[in-house]
Design a protein around this motif. Structure first.
Motif, mmCIF file in Angstrom:
data_model
loop_
_atom_site.group_PDB
_atom_site.id
_atom_site.type_symbol
_atom_site.label_atom_id
_atom_site.label_comp_id
_atom_site.label_asym_id
_atom_site.label_seq_id
_atom_site.Cartn_x
_atom_site.Cartn_y
_atom_site.Cartn_z
ATOM 1 N N GLY A 68 0.827 -1.509 -0.058
ATOM 2 C CA GLY A 68 -0.226 0.091 -0.042
ATOM 3 C C GLY A 68 0.966 1.308 -0.178
ATOM 4 N N PHE A 69 0.476 2.546 0.575
ATOM 5 C CA PHE A 69 0.972 4.027 0.152
ATOM 6 C C PHE A 69 2.541 3.503 1.357
ATOM 7 C CE2 PHE A 69 2.078 7.746 2.495
ATOM 8 C CZ PHE A 69 1.735 8.620 1.026
ATOM 9 N N HIS A 70 3.079 3.583 0.141
ATOM 10 C CA HIS A 70 4.386 4.431 1.317
ATOM 11 C C HIS A 70 4.930 5.909 1.263
ATOM 12 C CE1 HIS A 70 8.451 4.650 1.069
ATOM 13 N NE2 HIS A 70 8.796 3.382 2.487
ATOM 14 N N HIS A 71 4.896 6.586 0.430
ATOM 15 C CA HIS A 71 5.031 7.859 0.607
ATOM 16 C C HIS A 71 4.857 8.498 -0.836
ATOM 17 C CE1 HIS A 71 8.240 6.909 -2.469
ATOM 18 N NE2 HIS A 71 8.230 8.573 -2.737
ATOM 19 N N THR A 72 4.484 10.052 -0.302
ATOM 20 C CA THR A 72 4.340 11.354 -1.254
ATOM 21 C C THR A 72 5.634 11.865 -1.742
ATOM 22 O OG1 THR A 72 2.418 12.366 -2.751
ATOM 23 C CG2 THR A 72 3.871 12.917 -0.051
ATOM 24 N N THR A 73 5.794 12.319 -2.955
ATOM 25 C CA THR A 73 7.308 13.203 -3.001
ATOM 26 C C THR A 73 6.325 14.497 -3.369
ATOM 27 O OG1 THR A 73 8.550 10.749 -3.708
ATOM 28 C CG2 THR A 73 9.006 13.088 -4.046
#
Length: 167
Positions: free
Chosen positions: A78-83
């Motif tokens: 699932g979601f890991h990070h946003t840049t």
């Protein structure tokens, strides 16, 4: 903030990019941008673009000693990070710190990719990767996505090369 953020991508941790591509490309119509293996981090990535230009990065561990393997084991896929891209990270870091948003893993050594992270514990459950870069990350790779999925492409800095070209 002293300079406004530009959203670059959301990264999703997956056990198999091959399987994830079936959803994002085959069903949802995402367009392949670039990808390859980061041998230092033991991860394989594929960047995809959905209309109107939203990018998704699929991230797969390629070794048991990968931080991403440990992440998936603990949290699941699932979601890991946003840049987020900024024009000058050296202005953003002190501003974040002054407002109580402690940053970690800051690396300013490469002028083409300078980064820091705001941990989920202070980022409201979100790992934020804060970057300034002079590289165009929307440039389409000359290598097909199948070669990336098969582990034939590697990142060397900001460049992609075929394993056959490695000396």
């Amino acid at each position: 903030m002293s300079n406004p953020a530009t959203f670059d991508h959301v990264a999703i941790a997956v056990r198999s990019i091959r399987k994830a591509v079936r959803l994002f490309v085959d069903v949802l119509g995402a367009e392949y941008v670039a990808g390859g293996d980061d041998e230092r981090l033991h991860i394989r990535t594929v960047q995809l673009k959905l209309p109107p230009g939203v990018k998704i990065e699929l991230m797969e561990p390629i070794g048991e000693d990968s931080y991403l393997a440990r992440f998936i084991e603990k949290h699941g896929e699932g979601f890991h990070h946003t840049t987020l891209f900024f024009e000058n990270i050296e202005e953003v870091i002190p501003e974040l710190e002054e407002k109580g948003f402690h940053v970690v893993d800051t690396d300013l050594s490469d002028p083409s990719w300078r980064e820091t992270f705001v941990r989920p514990s202070v980022g409201f459950g979100t790992l934020l990767q804060i970057v300034d870069t002079n590289h165009d990350w929307m440039t389409k790779s000359p290598y097909p996505i199948e070669d990336v999925i098969d582990g034939k492409i590697i990142w060397r800095g900001n460049d992609l090369i075929h394993r056959d070209e490695v000396e």
